[in-house]
Scaffold this active site. Sequence first.
Site, PDB file in Angstrom:
ATOM      1  CE1 TYR B 110      -4.131  -1.436  -0.323  1.00 34.29           C
ATOM      2  CE2 TYR B 110      -3.491  -2.807   1.530  1.00 34.29           C
ATOM      3  CZ  TYR B 110      -4.355  -2.531   0.490  1.00 34.29           C
ATOM      4  OH  TYR B 110      -5.427  -3.332   0.257  1.00 34.29           O
ATOM      5  CD  GLU B 203       3.473 -29.636  12.355  1.00 38.53           C
ATOM      6  OE1 GLU B 203       4.177 -30.654  12.518  1.00 38.53           O
ATOM      7  OE2 GLU B 203       2.580 -29.550  11.497  1.00 38.53           O
ATOM      8  CG  ASP B 255       1.445 -33.237  13.062  1.00 39.60           C
ATOM      9  OD1 ASP B 255       1.346 -33.390  14.292  1.00 39.60           O
ATOM     10  OD2 ASP B 255       0.647 -32.567  12.365  1.00 39.60           O
TER      11      ASP B 255
END
Lengths: 507, 369
Positions: B110, B203, B255
């Site tokens: 912007y 995680e 995981d």
Amino acid sequence: MSETFQEISPADFFYRNRDIAGFTNPSRAIYSTIRELVENSLDACEINGILPEIYIRISPEKEPTSDPSIYKIRIEDNGSGIPSNIIPSAFGQVLFGSKYKLRQTRGTFGLGGKMAVLYGQITTHGQAKIISSIGGPKSYEYTLTMDIQKNRPIVIKNKTHRNKSQWHGTIVEFTTEADYSRAMAKILDYLKQTAIVVPYANLTFVDPKGRFYKFDRATTLMPKPPTETIPHPHGIDIETLKRMIEATNSRTMKDFMKRHFQRVGESTARKFLEFADISYKRKPKNLTPEEIVKFVYAVKNYEGFLSPDATCLSPLGKELLNTGIKKELNPEFIAVHQRRPAAYSGYPFIVEVGVAYGGEIPKSAGILLYRFANRIPLLFDEASDISYKVTNDMMNWRHYRVLPDTPLAVFVHICSTKIPYKTVGKEFIADRPEVEHEVINALREVARHLSLYLSKKHHMEREKKRLDVFSKYLPKIARFSTKLAKKKKIPDVKKLMRSAARYAKEE
Amino acid sequence: MPRKSKKKQRKGAVKERKEKVISSLQNFGEKTYDQIVSGEFPWTNIPSRSINNIFYDEKLRQYILGDRSVKRTARNIRHIRPLTQLIWIGMFADELSRQSKTSTLRDVYYSAQAYEMSFTDQQESDNLITDLETVIGYSREDFNVFPEERSAIFGDLTVEYTLPGYEGNKLNLTSHPDGMMIGPALTSSELVNCKADKVIAIEKGGLFTRFIEEKVHTKHKALLIHTAGQAPRATRGFLKRLNRELKLPVYIFTDGDPWGMHIAMVIISGSANAAHLRDLNTPDAKWFGVWATDIVDYKLPSDQLTELDVKRLHELKKDPRYEGKLWKKEIDTFIKINKKAEQEAFSRYGLTYIVDEYLPAKLEIAESL
């Protein structure tokens, strides 16, 4: 039961069949009336090389109510005028001349003007007033009606005026039934297109509401007038041949051929008669009906004739076509082209085309097509015309950088001693392969010029855009880098701008 | 006294780096400025980030860029706009760095509009920021442009802010039980006092909270970091600092699937996308779970691998970063058992099992790797 057979006069014939001459309804009739009278006037000027000044007025005859209504038509021209003794029959009698001669004219047989007067008479019971002078010391005024059954003019009043100014021209005034509000758009379109194809004419039109339309000439140059010519052998039929034989005083067939057909000399006449198996010594008036048929049949199959002579034609010419397009449409680019003369069925013809791009040409869904035949604009049945087929179906416009939304107008003018109209309505040109060939080749030629122009324009626009990019970004780079480098003075990029412009030229 | 001098030396680290960034930006500006003054179309060489110029460096243990570069010159009509944008971003980065203000990628997009330098889209502005990183050799976080994503840290570390208005303020990162956001204020802080002896990067947010609740930070003297999926570059840079400046070993817990494995790998060896940058990876960090072999050994509830998972595993197999024995073995095991498990799978054995049993066991193994 016995049927009674009755001979009808030509005037009666046209009265009964007015549809075919373009007088179908009050809206179409007023359009045809204006068109026929304007064309007569233009012919009267052009044949004598006079720059046309034509004034047309349509005024309401009674308090304007709803259309169709009664209007008074007045048309004035500065043409050669009509000799006083011929005036009544010129407007009050439908005539067939024994036309063995051919000439490129707008109308055929001058019939249209008479139809206009005839239509006015049968719809309003009115009379026609004709004033004309051939430029002598006097002008003549006739008030007349037509006896339709007898095909005779009835002169009601007959006055002679002094003509000090040696004015020449014709004024016609009569009442007629018309649906002007429905015909208005077509009439204006007709005048505008006439102004394109007759750019050396001044046309003035005052409509029933008093609105004034003026189409000024943009040139004083006129095309050389058409000349009369004798027929080409390929252009005759049995009836024509019979009439020619009746009128001739030639004593031998060889002489007959040389005198009455164009581009036939001693050797062509001999060779052809040999081909037709008719003795060159034979007397024309002694030909049997079988021999006449044989002669016409042989003419169609003989390939040794020279092609028809086109010097009798009067094309508009590239310069005038250009002037006409420019003055009425003011486009950004014009290309015009005139084909060399060609022939179909023994009639010579010349195709002239123009293409106009941009400027005041509106952006429309398709290509605007302007069709002209012997300097008449053709306004109806566009989609049936050969030029429409060539423009819309046969030309690969994309190949010439023309996109579907490119503002483009195409102009096709065909002039001939006999325009190959498809119908009596004289509104569109038939699908003749010879004509099609000329039109497409002419269009390809102008399209090539257009393509070059568009390519150049595109290139220049791209260059401008390119330089715009440089002039947008270089100063910014200078400003930002000055700040980033903690310097005070912003460096000048003029030198870089100059070399950016130089690359553009090199590329 | 020796302690103080050590502290002083450390205190310089952030400031010193900042000065380098600013001078690198100024160099870029000067080079461009001089080119214009000498009547030359401004240009710059940008090392190519195309796939055939990215190589794996065994010694650095990360991806690096090769020798190829592309010349971006204002003489070329197609280059002039991105070059202008690049210099504008340089100017913008310079302002941010000097004023110690931060900005997001979205802000940059912007802000450009105020200079009539609008970007077509966010992607274009992001790409140009990466270009600037490549040209000056520092990551955008170094010149105070941050992405929206944030991760968090919790543990006994005291930091001292360098942020204007907060300079000298100290904060202990156990102050807030949800963890502290790893944002520009934190990454620009000096690390003054640390009682932890290791870092555990996790995680998932659920596990991070569980670890705090179960006091892993005291039980295991650990700094806990929530990566929130793929660790943001600011977090990777901070992990690197913890490892380098405080000599803390880093352990990673994800995981048990190819994606979790790769989160660990990016922390260890970096990503191809950041091949133009240094100091974002921690080569000595260790991944301790969830391994494929854990799924078998701990009989964890598991899901079948999807087609995409299998495809990813085969890709990883060819990746030079996965050369190590451990990685090869785990990839093969995943493929063999055709199973994957999430970190939460341990809940099957009760909520505290993972902290009481699994974690100590695996940390011991990880240390020995």
